[in-house]
Design a protein around this motif. Structure first.
Motif, PDB file in Angstrom:
ATOM      1  N   ALA A  17     -29.945 -63.364 -38.098  1.00 53.84           N
ATOM      2  CA  ALA A  17     -30.156 -64.553 -37.503  1.00 53.84           C
ATOM      3  C   ALA A  17     -31.736 -65.030 -37.006  1.00 53.84           C
ATOM      4  CB  ALA A  17     -29.631 -65.633 -36.774  1.00 53.84           C
ATOM      5  N   GLY A  18     -32.068 -64.088 -36.834  1.00 48.35           N
ATOM      6  CA  GLY A  18     -33.335 -63.671 -36.083  1.00 48.35           C
ATOM      7  C   GLY A  18     -33.693 -63.338 -34.882  1.00 48.35           C
ATOM      8  N   THR A  19     -32.163 -62.833 -34.377  1.00 50.25           N
ATOM      9  CA  THR A  19     -31.831 -63.203 -32.308  1.00 50.25           C
ATOM     10  C   THR A  19     -32.939 -61.861 -32.404  1.00 50.25           C
ATOM     11  OG1 THR A  19     -29.880 -61.343 -33.545  1.00 50.25           O
ATOM     12  CG2 THR A  19     -29.658 -63.370 -32.308  1.00 50.25           C
ATOM     13  N   SER A  20     -32.964 -60.669 -33.577  1.00 49.18           N
ATOM     14  CA  SER A  20     -34.358 -58.616 -32.685  1.00 49.18           C
ATOM     15  C   SER A  20     -35.651 -59.673 -32.762  1.00 49.18           C
ATOM     16  CB  SER A  20     -33.978 -58.299 -33.984  1.00 49.18           C
ATOM     17  OG  SER A  20     -34.465 -58.935 -35.379  1.00 49.18           O
ATOM     18  N   THR A  21     -36.299 -60.836 -33.495  1.00 54.50           N
ATOM     19  CA  THR A  21     -37.222 -61.609 -32.801  1.00 54.50           C
ATOM     20  C   THR A  21     -37.298 -61.828 -31.560  1.00 54.50           C
ATOM     21  OG1 THR A  21     -37.406 -62.300 -35.150  1.00 54.50           O
ATOM     22  CG2 THR A  21     -38.651 -62.774 -33.686  1.00 54.50           C
ATOM     23  N   VAL A  22     -36.258 -62.810 -31.340  1.00 51.85           N
ATOM     24  CA  VAL A  22     -36.486 -63.196 -30.026  1.00 51.85           C
ATOM     25  C   VAL A  22     -35.752 -62.237 -28.551  1.00 51.85           C
ATOM     26  CG1 VAL A  22     -35.471 -64.388 -28.222  1.00 51.85           C
ATOM     27  CG2 VAL A  22     -35.180 -65.136 -30.929  1.00 51.85           C
ATOM     28  N   THR A  23     -35.270 -60.466 -29.527  1.00 50.04           N
ATOM     29  CA  THR A  23     -35.161 -59.915 -28.664  1.00 50.04           C
ATOM     30  C   THR A  23     -36.906 -58.623 -28.180  1.00 50.04           C
ATOM     31  OG1 THR A  23     -32.915 -59.284 -28.683  1.00 50.04           O
ATOM     32  CG2 THR A  23     -33.980 -57.713 -27.809  1.00 50.04           C
ATOM     33  N   LYS A  24     -37.053 -59.249 -29.356  1.00 52.14           N
ATOM     34  CA  LYS A  24     -38.540 -58.491 -29.283  1.00 52.14           C
ATOM     35  C   LYS A  24     -39.616 -59.117 -28.143  1.00 52.14           C
ATOM     36  CE  LYS A  24     -41.700 -57.551 -32.754  1.00 52.14           C
ATOM     37  NZ  LYS A  24     -42.338 -57.537 -33.663  1.00 52.14           N
ATOM     38  N   SER A  25     -39.724 -59.961 -28.477  1.00 49.82           N
ATOM     39  CA  SER A  25     -40.317 -61.277 -27.347  1.00 49.82           C
ATOM     40  C   SER A  25     -40.080 -61.214 -26.113  1.00 49.82           C
ATOM     41  CB  SER A  25     -40.570 -62.841 -27.623  1.00 49.82           C
ATOM     42  OG  SER A  25     -41.060 -63.313 -28.733  1.00 49.82           O
ATOM     43  N   PHE A  26     -38.316 -60.945 -25.658  1.00 49.16           N
ATOM     44  CA  PHE A  26     -38.136 -60.842 -24.242  1.00 49.16           C
ATOM     45  C   PHE A  26     -38.710 -59.441 -23.664  1.00 49.16           C
ATOM     46  CE2 PHE A  26     -35.048 -64.700 -24.540  1.00 49.16           C
ATOM     47  CZ  PHE A  26     -35.543 -65.176 -22.866  1.00 49.16           C
ATOM     48  N   ASP A  27     -38.524 -58.159 -24.502  1.00 50.79           N
ATOM     49  CA  ASP A  27     -38.770 -57.186 -24.063  1.00 50.79           C
ATOM     50  C   ASP A  27     -40.126 -57.433 -24.212  1.00 50.79           C
ATOM     51  OD1 ASP A  27     -37.716 -54.085 -24.024  1.00 50.79           O
ATOM     52  OD2 ASP A  27     -39.501 -53.662 -25.478  1.00 50.79           O
ATOM     53  N   LEU A  28     -41.202 -57.713 -24.743  1.00 47.44           N
ATOM     54  CA  LEU A  28     -42.500 -57.510 -24.053  1.00 47.44           C
ATOM     55  C   LEU A  28     -42.844 -58.016 -22.639  1.00 47.44           C
ATOM     56  CD1 LEU A  28     -43.983 -58.764 -27.935  1.00 47.44           C
ATOM     57  CD2 LEU A  28     -45.150 -56.869 -26.364  1.00 47.44           C
ATOM     58  N   VAL A  29     -41.759 -59.707 -22.274  1.00 43.20           N
ATOM     59  CA  VAL A  29     -42.622 -60.493 -21.182  1.00 43.20           C
ATOM     60  C   VAL A  29     -42.006 -59.073 -20.057  1.00 43.20           C
ATOM     61  CG1 VAL A  29     -41.506 -61.965 -20.031  1.00 43.20           C
ATOM     62  CG2 VAL A  29     -42.019 -62.794 -22.182  1.00 43.20           C
ATOM     63  N   PHE A  30     -40.433 -58.607 -20.593  1.00 38.16           N
ATOM     64  CA  PHE A  30     -39.612 -57.238 -19.607  1.00 38.16           C
ATOM     65  C   PHE A  30     -41.067 -56.482 -18.709  1.00 38.16           C
ATOM     66  CE2 PHE A  30     -35.554 -58.595 -21.147  1.00 38.16           C
ATOM     67  CZ  PHE A  30     -35.366 -59.921 -20.564  1.00 38.16           C
ATOM     68  N   ARG A  31     -41.851 -55.870 -19.932  1.00 39.00           N
ATOM     69  CA  ARG A  31     -42.574 -54.335 -20.173  1.00 39.00           C
ATOM     70  C   ARG A  31     -43.604 -55.171 -19.418  1.00 39.00           C
ATOM     71  NH1 ARG A  31     -43.391 -51.502 -25.308  1.00 39.00           N
ATOM     72  NH2 ARG A  31     -42.854 -53.367 -26.250  1.00 39.00           N
ATOM     73  N   ARG A  32     -44.174 -56.267 -19.390  1.00 43.25           N
ATOM     74  CA  ARG A  32     -44.973 -56.782 -18.687  1.00 43.25           C
ATOM     75  C   ARG A  32     -45.629 -56.738 -17.849  1.00 43.25           C
ATOM     76  NH1 ARG A  32     -46.512 -61.080 -22.824  1.00 43.25           N
ATOM     77  NH2 ARG A  32     -45.886 -61.840 -21.421  1.00 43.25           N
ATOM     78  N   GLU A  33     -44.317 -58.061 -17.118  1.00 44.65           N
ATOM     79  CA  GLU A  33     -43.973 -57.744 -16.043  1.00 44.65           C
ATOM     80  C   GLU A  33     -43.454 -57.019 -15.289  1.00 44.65           C
ATOM     81  OE1 GLU A  33     -45.676 -60.770 -15.152  1.00 44.65           O
ATOM     82  OE2 GLU A  33     -46.606 -61.832 -17.107  1.00 44.65           O
ATOM     83  N   GLY A  34     -43.267 -56.047 -15.415  1.00 46.62           N
ATOM     84  CA  GLY A  34     -42.502 -55.025 -14.957  1.00 46.62           C
ATOM     85  C   GLY A  34     -40.991 -54.964 -14.468  1.00 46.62           C
ATOM     86  N   PHE A  35     -40.200 -56.011 -15.314  1.00 51.13           N
ATOM     87  CA  PHE A  35     -38.925 -55.872 -14.912  1.00 51.13           C
ATOM     88  C   PHE A  35     -38.031 -54.590 -15.807  1.00 51.13           C
ATOM     89  CE2 PHE A  35     -40.483 -60.518 -14.409  1.00 51.13           C
ATOM     90  CZ  PHE A  35     -40.969 -60.764 -13.597  1.00 51.13           C
ATOM     91  N   LYS A  36     -37.375 -54.454 -15.153  1.00 49.92           N
ATOM     92  CA  LYS A  36     -36.004 -53.563 -15.510  1.00 49.92           C
ATOM     93  C   LYS A  36     -34.921 -54.849 -16.132  1.00 49.92           C
ATOM     94  CE  LYS A  36     -33.589 -49.059 -15.625  1.00 49.92           C
ATOM     95  NZ  LYS A  36     -33.412 -47.935 -14.911  1.00 49.92           N
ATOM     96  N   ALA A  37     -34.380 -54.382 -17.912  1.00 56.45           N
ATOM     97  CA  ALA A  37     -33.299 -54.701 -18.285  1.00 56.45           C
ATOM     98  C   ALA A  37     -32.197 -54.004 -17.925  1.00 56.45           C
ATOM     99  CB  ALA A  37     -33.465 -55.671 -18.843  1.00 56.45           C
ATOM    100  N   ALA A  38     -31.006 -55.074 -17.868  1.00 57.04           N
ATOM    101  CA  ALA A  38     -29.803 -53.818 -18.185  1.00 57.04           C
ATOM    102  C   ALA A  38     -29.538 -55.152 -19.498  1.00 57.04           C
ATOM    103  CB  ALA A  38     -27.968 -54.510 -17.177  1.00 57.04           C
ATOM    104  N   ILE A  39     -29.192 -53.786 -20.749  1.00 59.25           N
ATOM    105  CA  ILE A  39     -29.598 -54.529 -22.427  1.00 59.25           C
ATOM    106  C   ILE A  39     -27.623 -53.987 -22.502  1.00 59.25           C
ATOM    107  CG2 ILE A  39     -29.765 -54.173 -24.717  1.00 59.25           C
ATOM    108  CD1 ILE A  39     -32.136 -54.532 -22.910  1.00 59.25           C
ATOM    109  N   VAL A  40     -26.865 -55.510 -22.811  1.00 57.67           N
ATOM    110  CA  VAL A  40     -26.046 -56.339 -23.422  1.00 57.67           C
ATOM    111  C   VAL A  40     -25.600 -56.506 -24.944  1.00 57.67           C
ATOM    112  CG1 VAL A  40     -23.504 -56.421 -22.846  1.00 57.67           C
ATOM    113  CG2 VAL A  40     -25.060 -56.687 -20.974  1.00 57.67           C
ATOM    114  N   GLU A  41     -25.414 -54.900 -25.565  1.00 55.29           N
ATOM    115  CA  GLU A  41     -25.082 -55.667 -26.955  1.00 55.29           C
ATOM    116  C   GLU A  41     -23.951 -56.624 -27.337  1.00 55.29           C
ATOM    117  OE1 GLU A  41     -26.168 -51.492 -29.063  1.00 55.29           O
ATOM    118  OE2 GLU A  41     -28.141 -51.752 -27.839  1.00 55.29           O
ATOM    119  N   GLY A  42     -23.930 -57.304 -27.879  1.00 54.77           N
ATOM    120  CA  GLY A  42     -22.958 -58.065 -28.124  1.00 54.77           C
ATOM    121  C   GLY A  42     -21.801 -57.175 -29.190  1.00 54.77           C
ATOM    122  N   ASP A  43     -22.155 -56.299 -30.342  1.00 56.20           N
ATOM    123  CA  ASP A  43     -21.623 -55.662 -30.973  1.00 56.20           C
ATOM    124  C   ASP A  43     -20.502 -54.761 -30.041  1.00 56.20           C
ATOM    125  OD1 ASP A  43     -22.265 -57.411 -33.557  1.00 56.20           O
ATOM    126  OD2 ASP A  43     -23.401 -55.500 -33.613  1.00 56.20           O
TER     127      ASP A  43
END
Length: 290
Positions: free
Chosen positions: A16-42
């Protein structure tokens, strides 16, 4: 919903394009210095690849030709809601990975299509990021949606979603058109009953709409490109969204309704950066106050 440990959930079927959204959030997290716990739906599927084939055959023998990953029976939705609740309150929880292919499986010394063992989330994450099929799921037994602080839907129009699935499954996975169509038909009741309703619960939806003819997705030779598409971005609550700013920053964008901005497909990632950055900063600001 907990502000102490924010949860961002991206919902959409694979392709559906969820990977594009994930990439966008990843950029925000890295740029702002936030560490995310990643959960894959699968990783919250109930069955690994081999066991799923057995479960599907068992269902078929009992007269159910519509058993699929889209429905609650094939997923650990109670456990997913429990993880969201526990993480929101404590910043803790257990996660695992689903190993899609040999490349992902190799570092674990496991086979493709298996799950890794459950592990504790590291204790120093700032927020949780979920990407999968059921981030806003609600059934008669469980409500995943109510546990998330920011829900984002990624939904191409259905013909485009089918084209993307057909092209990926045929060229990357070696399936025939007939086999992919069988899968689409098998999943349809679960798609209608459990996937589609989630997009009425999301805070923001991104829907890619092609500007080329996709009227027969089953004979399409290629996926319409970003430049051959628009992206319709719908805000459930437009209060606090700076539409004049977005319109001035994203060339070729326009508003179709008071809560909807339409952007050229090639500008989707820019639009996501402009929309998500302040929302994430607001979540993290609220976290500090909590």
């Amino acid at each position: 919903m907990s502000v102490k440990h924010p949860i961002v959930a991206i919902t959409g079927s694979s392709g559906a394009g969820t990977s594009t959204v994930t990439k966008s959030f990843d950029l925000v997290f890295r740029r702002e210095g936030f560490k995310a716990a990643i959960v894959e739906g699968d990783s919250f599927h109930r069955y690994d690849r081999k066991a799923m084939k057995v479960a599907m055959e068992d269902a078929r023998l009992q007269g159910n030709n519509h058993f699929s990953h889209f429905g609650p029976e094939a997923n650990l939705l109670e456990e997913l809601a429990g993880l969201f609740k526990t993480y929101g309150e404590t910043g803790m929880g257990k996660v695992r990975k689903y190993l899609h292919n040999a490349e992902e499986a190799a570092p674990y010394g496991q086979q493709s299509g298996e799950f890794t063992p459950w592990e504790n989330i590291p204790g120093d994450t700032d927020l949780m990021f979920y990407e999968g099929l059921h981030g806003a799921a609600v059934t008669d037994k469980v409500n995943v949606a109510q546990q998330a602080d920011l829900l984002v839907g990624v939904v191409p129009i259905i013909n485009l979603e089918w084209i993307q699935k057909l092209q990926r499954d045929k060229h990357q996975r070696g399936y025939s058109t007939e086999a992919v169509v069988d899968t689409v038909l098998r999943r349809m009741p679960d798609y209608v009953n459990y996937i589609t309703p989630q997009f009425s619960r999301t805070h923001i939806n991104f829907q890619r709409v092609p500007t080329v003819d996709t009227s027969n997705p089953f004979i399409a030779r290629d996926i319409p490109t970003a430049d051959e598409s628009f992206v319709v971005i719908r805000f459930a609550n437009p209060k606090g969204i700076d539409f004049p700013y977005l319109l001035s920053m994203v060339a070729g964008s326009f508003m179709s309704r008071p809560n909807i901005i339409v952007v050229p497909g090639g500008k989707m990632e820019l639009a996501m950066q402009l929309i998500f950055t302040p929302l994430i900063l607001r979540l993290m600001e609220n976290r500090k106050r909590a």
